[in-house]
Design an enzyme around this catalytic site. Structure first.
Site, short mmCIF file in Angstrom:
data_model
loop_
_atom_site.label_atom_id
_atom_site.label_comp_id
_atom_site.label_asym_id
_atom_site.label_seq_id
_atom_site.Cartn_x
_atom_site.Cartn_y
_atom_site.Cartn_z
N ARG A 28 70.20 -121.16 3.75
CA ARG A 28 70.73 -122.34 3.06
C ARG A 28 71.37 -121.83 1.78
O ARG A 28 70.94 -120.82 1.22
CB ARG A 28 69.61 -123.33 2.70
CG ARG A 28 68.69 -123.64 3.84
CD ARG A 28 69.20 -124.77 4.73
NE ARG A 28 68.32 -124.84 5.90
CZ ARG A 28 68.58 -125.50 7.02
NH1 ARG A 28 69.71 -126.13 7.17
NH2 ARG A 28 67.74 -125.52 8.01
N GLY A 37 75.51 -125.85 12.01
CA GLY A 37 75.28 -127.27 12.27
C GLY A 37 76.23 -128.15 11.48
O GLY A 37 77.22 -127.66 10.90
N GLY A 80 76.00 -129.61 8.62
CA GLY A 80 76.12 -129.24 7.21
C GLY A 80 77.09 -128.08 7.04
O GLY A 80 78.03 -128.14 6.23
N ASP A 125 69.63 -129.50 17.85
CA ASP A 125 69.52 -130.96 17.98
C ASP A 125 70.59 -131.62 18.86
O ASP A 125 70.48 -132.78 19.20
CB ASP A 125 69.62 -131.62 16.59
CG ASP A 125 68.43 -131.29 15.71
OD1 ASP A 125 67.44 -130.79 16.25
OD2 ASP A 125 68.50 -131.53 14.49
N VAL A 173 58.54 -123.80 17.24
CA VAL A 173 58.65 -123.10 18.54
C VAL A 173 59.90 -123.57 19.29
O VAL A 173 60.45 -122.84 20.11
CB VAL A 173 57.43 -123.31 19.47
CG1 VAL A 173 56.21 -122.61 18.98
CG2 VAL A 173 57.16 -124.78 19.71
N ARG A 196 62.75 -123.89 18.17
CA ARG A 196 63.93 -123.19 17.67
C ARG A 196 63.96 -121.72 18.12
O ARG A 196 64.99 -121.09 18.14
CB ARG A 196 63.87 -123.23 16.14
CG ARG A 196 65.15 -123.05 15.43
CD ARG A 196 64.90 -123.14 13.94
NE ARG A 196 65.04 -124.49 13.42
CZ ARG A 196 66.16 -125.18 13.39
NH1 ARG A 196 67.25 -124.67 13.87
NH2 ARG A 196 66.20 -126.37 12.87
N THR A 239 71.08 -126.17 46.17
CA THR A 239 70.91 -124.79 46.64
C THR A 239 71.12 -123.86 45.46
O THR A 239 72.00 -124.10 44.63
CB THR A 239 71.92 -124.43 47.75
OG1 THR A 239 71.94 -123.00 47.89
CG2 THR A 239 73.34 -124.88 47.43
N HIS A 264 62.94 -113.53 46.58
CA HIS A 264 62.65 -114.96 46.60
C HIS A 264 62.16 -115.55 45.29
O HIS A 264 62.04 -116.77 45.19
CB HIS A 264 61.68 -115.28 47.73
CG HIS A 264 62.37 -115.26 49.05
ND1 HIS A 264 62.62 -114.10 49.73
CD2 HIS A 264 62.92 -116.25 49.77
CE1 HIS A 264 63.29 -114.37 50.83
NE2 HIS A 264 63.49 -115.67 50.88
P1 ADP Z 1 73.17 -127.11 9.23
O1 ADP Z 1 74.46 -126.37 9.17
O2 ADP Z 1 72.24 -126.52 10.24
O3 ADP Z 1 73.36 -128.60 9.36
P2 ADP Z 1 72.48 -127.53 6.42
O4 ADP Z 1 72.70 -128.98 6.48
O5 ADP Z 1 71.31 -127.02 5.66
O6 ADP Z 1 72.38 -126.85 7.86
O7 ADP Z 1 73.79 -126.87 5.78
C1 ADP Z 1 73.88 -125.47 5.65
C2 ADP Z 1 74.60 -125.15 4.37
O8 ADP Z 1 75.90 -125.74 4.39
C3 ADP Z 1 73.95 -125.69 3.12
O9 ADP Z 1 72.95 -124.85 2.64
C4 ADP Z 1 75.13 -125.73 2.16
O10 ADP Z 1 75.39 -124.44 1.68
C5 ADP Z 1 76.29 -126.08 3.06
N1 ADP Z 1 76.60 -127.51 3.01
C6 ADP Z 1 76.05 -128.49 3.72
N2 ADP Z 1 76.60 -129.67 3.43
C7 ADP Z 1 77.53 -129.44 2.49
C8 ADP Z 1 78.44 -130.24 1.75
N3 ADP Z 1 78.51 -131.56 1.96
N4 ADP Z 1 79.25 -129.63 0.86
C9 ADP Z 1 79.21 -128.31 0.68
N5 ADP Z 1 78.37 -127.51 1.33
C10 ADP Z 1 77.53 -128.05 2.21
#
Ligand code: ADP
Length: 752
Positions: free
Chosen positions: A82, A112, A114, A160, A294, A296, A526, A658
């Site tokens: 993060r 993800g 974020g 997710d 687990v 993940r 199959t 098998h």
């Molecule tokens: P994921 O990518 O799995 O959803 P996070 O939501 O923790 O994980 O986001 C990962 C990183 O992306 C965060 O630690 C941050 O650095 C960056 N990030 C997330 N949202 C924003 C945002 N709105 N603006 C800028 N950076 C962001």
């Protein structure tokens, strides 16, 4: 004032960010090797966005070998973290400077919602940051002009499955494997003691894992953010339902709760609250299991390996083809094909779904999840009933027979369970034919009740029994009599090639035997995945995962020695399992009957092996489809390579046999079996009700189901080799080749 950075030449960078997900490593491997194959320099930015902000040693040049031996590893080998700094303008500015300093003009981000939002932001603000850096004297105008922008591509990596723009995010299938295994294990202990278990699974904003695991395990109830309970009386109704299930004969009760579940008013419904409500209502001890991390971890599933490999490859192709200034793209899968969509749109729609849930607009949230999500939700609500709906008084009750034909395939029981319950729920009589065609000849047909298929969702093998017999001669008369005597109105045949052939033969005997004038439908099941009209058949995913697990172990057995394995997999004349097995395990050579093998090929492959082991390779892996060539058999190849390898390497053969047909079905096979069975039952009911005696097969075509007419069978297949004329997966062959062996770079010949 700091010195302006010296610009290096153009490079592609890759990073993984946010929550780690199994399948990120196969994607990294594919990105690095595809880029190298295209002659492009590639760097990995370690620790995700934090590495981008920190720069320096976080930018690591990658070569062919640096991504060897990582396909089977969970998580991400280049790290993820993060990064709160990235939320600030300064943080993103530092990232821009580092990218420019390291000569990166193309960036692939795996993460993800974020992380992909962050990546999108970085791209949008790029020019502002460059201007600010110039103004601050931290970047020269000359250097800025040399890097006019950044080309960016995203891959959605999240267990997710909560990102818009792809049917599956990297890691979701593996997480589903973990959850399904855990719930299966809990079900067996719950059944022994007649217990109730509440299981909490991940999914803060998305109920995908909860819904699919409930569908795949036959759970009794599910709580997901997209569809809260109808009212505040849910504890009462849930208890009533579980009690009714027990009265009907269920020994175990499982309730799945997504971590983000809540009620109509947005108030969270926690798993412990569900447990407490059940304890009060049922007056018994209820166990709670929070699956946690687990879900993940662990080795990626076969699907996560192949999908991520294909996504990584496509991301490089896309990012290299795009021009600076082009909008960033998301590479995802849609209906079993790679697709690309503007990243901004995907970020926006993903946010819209989260917002819809937060604001209580659940219908909108369901719509944003896509049609199959709602469809699965509806199927689940029928299957998890404790008893079928009573038939309507005026309704014609059809008698629908279900039988198997061919070899066992994992998921057959799941299909029968779904067909029987959905048929009963629609008010019809469901008949189970024991032991396939042999049982039909002997009249071994039983009526199947709701509870007679209890627990079949997760059971490998084939409870009804199966054989490979195909009707001939006097059989038609005997079978026609049986169908008349038992008043069969429609027939569902679940199986492989012989199922299709049997139905086709019945079709040809309709004039002589009117009893065959009933709707007949084949459901592809199959492990060979060799059936016309369907891109995937039930059982193939489980077999592929069995192959992957076996090969992972075989590879580990050779850590210290110079060894080459020749692994033989099933498939008859269809190379699907061999090619996909090769893609998922990093085999350097795959032999398929479709392509054949000549002495010259064997010589070239041997030369390659010798060259590799001389350059430091320690392990070789070759996968051979069982019918590739009747002369160059697996033992022959192993002996040939052993003889010619001399002291350089040893060769071992492994004929997997098998084990590929057995085992508990994977979540994918269970869900596919359920989905196809539902469509089959609806189709048969419709046909029989309207007096139509069609003979057809159901299939999965580009992710959606379709029905083909069996009269078209002869022109769709290569009958001699029992496979379709067109096999979509052969299109993946070139990618398997690129990733398996470095191109004209002999110094990098170390592999795996
Ligand atoms: P994921 O990518 O799995 O959803 P996070 O939501 O923790 O994980 O986001 C990962 C990183 O992306 C965060 O630690 C941050 O650095 C960056 N990030 C997330 N949202 C924003 C945002 N709105 N603006 C800028 N950076 C962001």
């Amino acid at each position: 004032m700091p010195a302006a950075p010296a610009i290096r030449h153009e490079r592609l960078a890759i990073l993984t960010s946010g929550g780690d997900a199994p399948g990120m490593n196969p994607a990294i491997r594919a990105v690095v090797r595809t880029a190298l194959d295209r002659g492009v320099e590639v760097v990995a930015v370690s620790e995700g966005l934090r590495g981008l902000v920190s720069g320096g040693e976080h930018f690591r040049p990658m070569d062919w070998e640096s991504v060897g031996g990582i396909l089977h590893l969970g998580g991400t080998v280049i790290g993820s973290a993060r990064c709160p700094e990235f939320r600030s303008l300064e943080g993103r500015q530092a990232a821009v400077r580092n990218l420019i300093e390291h000569g990166v003009s193309r960036l692939i981000v795996i993460g993800g919602d974020g992380s992909l939002t962050a990546a999108h932001l970085l791209h949008r603000e790029w020019h502002d940051h460059v201007a600010a850096l110039i103004a601050a004297g931290r970047l020269s105008t000359h250097d800025a002009e040399a890097r006019p922008g950044i080309v960016l591509t995203g891959l959605a990596g999240s267990i997710d499955n909560d990102f818009y723009g792809t049917d599956m995010t990297i890691g979701a299938d593996t997480a589903l494997h973990r959850i399904t295994q855990a719930i299966d294990a809990l079900s067996s202990t719950a059944a022994s003691h007649q217990r109730t278990f509440v299981v909490e699974v991940m999914g803060r904003n998305c109920g995908y894992l909860a819904l699919m695991s409930a569908l795949a395990t036959g759970a009794d109830a599910v709580f997901i953010p997209e569809q809260p309970p109808e009212d505040d009386e849910w504890p009462q109704r849930l208890c009533d339902r579980l009690r009714a299930g027990r009265l009907a004969g269920r020994r175990d009760s499982i309730v799945v709760v997504a971590e983000g579940a809540h009620d109509r008013h947005g108030r969270p419904i926690s798993s412990s609250e569900v447990r407490d409500a059940l304890e009060r209502g049922l007056a018994e001890e209820v166990r709670l299991t929070i699956l946690g991390h687990v879900q993940r971890g662990g080795a990626p599933s076969a699907f996560d390996r192949t999908m991520s490999t294909l996504l990584g490859h496509a991301a490089v192709e896309q990012v290299l083809a795009a021009e600076s200034g082009d909008p960033p793209q998301l590479i995802g899968v849609r209906n079993n094909r790679i697709q690309q969509l503007p990243l901004a749109h995907c970020v926006e729609q993903s946010e819209a779904a989260t917002r819809a849930i937060a604001e209580g607009r659940h219908a909108d949230a369901l719509r944003l999840r896509g049609g199959s999500f709602s469809d699965n939700l509806e199927t689940l609500s029928t299957l998890l009933r404790s008893l079928p709906s009573p038939p309507r008084p005026d309704q014609r009750r059809l008698r629908i027979a279900v039988l198997h034909s061919g070899a066992p395939a994992p998921g057959m029981n799941t299909a029968v369970r779904a067909a029987v319950r959905l048929g009963l729920d629609a008010g019809h009589v469901m008949l189970g034919v024991r032991n396939g065609l042999a049982g039909l000849l002997e009249g071994r047909i039983d009526e199947l009740g709701w509870m007679s298929v209890r627990g079949w969702t997760s059971r490998g093998g084939c409870e009804l029994g199966i054989n490979r017999k195909i009707p001939t001669g006097h059989d038609y008369y005997t079978i026609a009599r049986t169908l008349e005597d038992r008043r069969v109105d429609a027939m569902l045949i679940i199986g492989g090639w012989t199922a299709y052939e049997t139905a086709f033969r019945f079709l040809g005997k309709r004039e002589a035997f009117p009893a065959f004038n009933i709707p007949m439908l084949c459901l592809p099941a199959t492990i060979n995945n060799n059936l016309p009209g369907s891109e995937l058949s039930v059982g193939a995913d489980t077999a592929l995962n069995s192959i992957v697990e076996a090969v992972d172990k075989i590879k580990q057995s050779a850590v210290a020695s110079n060894r080459c394995f020749v692994v033989e997999v099933m498939g008859r004349y269809c190379g699907y399992l061999a090619l996909m097995g090769g893609l998922s395990t990093g085999a350097e050579r795959v032999y398929l009957h479709e392509e054949g093998v000549s002495l010259a090929d064997l010589k070239a492959d041997l030369d390659h092996l010798v060259h590799g082991f001389k350059s430091g390779k320690r392990l070789g892996l070759i996968i051979r489809n069982e019918e590739t060539n009747s002369t160059y058999t697996t033992p022959f190849m192993a002996r040939l390579f052993e003889e010619e390898g001399g002291d350089l390497f040893e060769v071992r053969q492994a004929i997997l046999g098998h084990l590929q047909q057995g085992g508990s079905p994977t979540p994918f096979d269970r869900i596919l079996a359920t989905r196809l069975a539902k469509r089959c039952i609806n189709h048969l009911i419709d046909e029989a009700t309207h007096g139509r005696a069609s003979a057809s097969a159901i299939g999965l075509d580009g992710g959606t189901t379709r029905i083909i007419d069996l009269r078209d069978l002869p022109r769709m297949v290569d009958a001699e080799h029992q496979r379709p004329l067109e096999q979509w997966w052969l299109g993946l062959r070139p990618i398997a080749r690129i990733l398996a062996q470095p191109g004209p770079r002999p110094s990098m010949a170390r592999e795996l």
